[in-house]
Design an enzyme around this catalytic site. Structure first.
Site, PDB file in Angstrom:
ATOM      1  CD  GLU A  48      -3.060  -0.447   0.018  1.00  0.00           C
ATOM      2  OE1 GLU A  48      -3.201  -0.050  -1.156  1.00  0.00           O
ATOM      3  OE2 GLU A  48      -3.501  -1.528   0.424  1.00  0.00           O
ATOM      4  N   GLY A 137     -16.515   4.492  -3.608  1.00  0.00           N
ATOM      5  CA  GLY A 137     -16.121   4.970  -2.292  1.00  0.00           C
ATOM      6  C   GLY A 137     -15.620   3.898  -1.358  1.00  0.00           C
ATOM      7  CB  ALA A 138     -15.859   0.339  -1.309  1.00  0.00           C
ATOM      8  N   GLY A 139     -12.818   2.023  -1.973  1.00  0.00           N
ATOM      9  CA  GLY A 139     -11.408   1.753  -2.200  1.00  0.00           C
ATOM     10  C   GLY A 139     -11.165   0.561  -3.097  1.00  0.00           C
ATOM     11  CG  LEU A 140     -13.516  -2.258  -3.208  1.00  0.00           C
ATOM     12  CD1 LEU A 140     -14.812  -3.034  -3.110  1.00  0.00           C
ATOM     13  CD2 LEU A 140     -12.347  -3.077  -2.678  1.00  0.00           C
ATOM     14  CB  SER A 142     -15.649   2.384  -8.804  1.00  0.00           C
ATOM     15  OG  SER A 142     -15.389   3.626  -8.164  1.00  0.00           O
ATOM     16  CG  ASP A 187      -6.035   1.453  -8.242  1.00  0.00           C
ATOM     17  OD1 ASP A 187      -5.420   0.630  -7.531  1.00  0.00           O
ATOM     18  OD2 ASP A 187      -6.532   2.498  -7.806  1.00  0.00           O
TER      19      ASP A 187
END
Length: 398
Positions: A48, A137-140, A142, A187
């Site tokens: 991270e 908004g979930a850090g995945l 999008s 990402d």
């Protein structure tokens, strides 16, 4: 569920999604699309804030995807519509596209068209209808899914001949230079290049990719995503501040990026840093790069359960050194581990969003219930919990 049944279910779901977006496209634009494509969101197993430090990351694609129905145009017009956002069709002139325009969601696909044209690729126009099952908004990621599905569709339709890593770079440039978000390459690479049943070991300096088998079911394990459903405003400028702190650490240590600080020499490097904040950032980056390497080794040896403690160790580093966690993410990790999880950590940029939890499949329900009970006891809305199944990267549906 057997592999055959799972594959059949996936194929049915893909066909249903393609049919639905095709029908909606025809209602919007008066004719059917030239094709339908999908690109997944991602969750990061480990590594991270290491990507912009030229380090290592290890994401996997989720089964949640952005889906785009697209048709060619040859008149310099780009029309965009999202099934997930209120409002009509957004119409843009390609020769008027400009970076940092206030386009909201439409800036992501429009930025891809801009980036392709800036790179010299002929894209004379397009009609797009988009929908997505990637939680926002979930850090995945999008946004990366939107970018990559647009890039893949236009590459196919206009026969641009781009490789998957090249598509990822186009998508990253769209987000960096058009939307104005200084993200790394992880990402978009995960969305474009992931392989089903694997995690993607990415060297963010060379952009070399290694697909590492990650068959959790074969080991009786599950990886859960816990979406806390919260996003704290503190995160808005925190990414840029940490990036600047990492760059300052590299400058003081005389390296181009923190990736060049060896883990074995970390203590010596930390002694040379006077700024306590910069020292913490450097400690996290160098140690998290090392965790990526260690987990890659464990997976290669088939020792998947040993990954768990490294996830929890990584969360402690994100909480104490990088300071990008929050009470809700800490609560997920603490309650999951207390309930018997093998390990857990926040994933993504932090200050809300999601955590991942590695569990024995037989204990998944118990761990999930314990996390939900902890949230209820603290007066928090119930989190969304779902399995992270390593899925395929961007692909054509129809």
């Amino acid at each position: 569920m057997t592999a055959t049944t799972a594959t059949g279910t996936d194929a049915t779901a893909a066909a249903t999604a393609a049919a639905a977006v095709t029908e909606a496209f025809a209602e919007l634009y008066g004719a059917g699309p030239d094709g339908v494509w999908a690109a997944p969101g991602r969750v990061n197993l480990i590594g991270e804030y290491t990507d912009f430090n030229d380090g290592f990351v290890m994401p996997l694609a989720l089964p949640h995807t952005a889906v785009a129905a697209v048709a060619r145009r040859d008149d310099g017009v780009l029309r965009l519509h999202s099934a997930d956002v209120d409002g009509g069709v957004v119409q843009l002139r390609l020769d008027e596209l400009a970076p940092l325009s206030d386009g909201g969601w439409a800036a992501y696909p429009a930025g891809v068209v801009w980036a392709l044209r800036e790179a010299g690729h002929q894209v004379p126009g397009a009609d797009l209808h988009l929908t997505s099952t990637v939680p926002t908004g979930a850090g995945l990621s999008s946004s990366a899914a939107l970018e990559v599905v647009t890039a893949l569709a236009l590459d196919d339709l206009y026969e641009l001949g781009l490789s998957r890593p090249e598509l990822a770079r186009i998508a990253q440039r769209a987000e960096n230079d058009f939307v104005g978000v200084p993200c790394g390459i992880m990402d978009q690479t995960a969305s474009a290049c992931a392989v089903e049943g694997h995690v993607l070991h990415l060297d963010c300096r060379s952009l070399s990719i290694r697909q590492v088998p990650f068959d959790l079911a074969a080991h009786g394990l599950s990886l859960l995503v816990v979406d806390t459903r919260v996003k704290h405003a503190l995160g808005d400028g925190a990414y840029a501040a940490r990036r600047a702190g990492c760059e300052e650490g590299a400058r003081v240590l005389g390296v181009s990026h923190l990736r060049d600080v060896p883990y074995a020499g970390l203590d010596e490097a930390l002694e040379r840093l006077e700024d306590e904040t910069v020292r913490r950032y450097v400690r996290h980056i160098v140690s998290d790069d090392h965790r990526v390497v260690r987990i890659a080794e464990l997976l290669a040896d088939g020792d998947v359960r040993a990954v768990g403690p490294l996830l929890t160790e990584g969360h402690a580093s994100l909480r104490e050194d990088l300071r990008v966690s929050c009470d809700e993410l800490d609560l997920v990790v603490e309650s999951a581990v207390a309930a018997g999880a093998l390990g857990a950590r926040m994933t993504g940029g932090g200050f809300g969003g999601s955590a991942i939890v590695l569990v024995e499949s037989s204990a998944a329900d118990v761990v999930t219930e314990s996390v939900e009970a902890a949230f209820a006891a603290n007066g928090l809305a119930s989190p969304r919990v779902f399995p992270a199944v390593p899925s395929r990267g961007a692909h054509r549906l129809a």
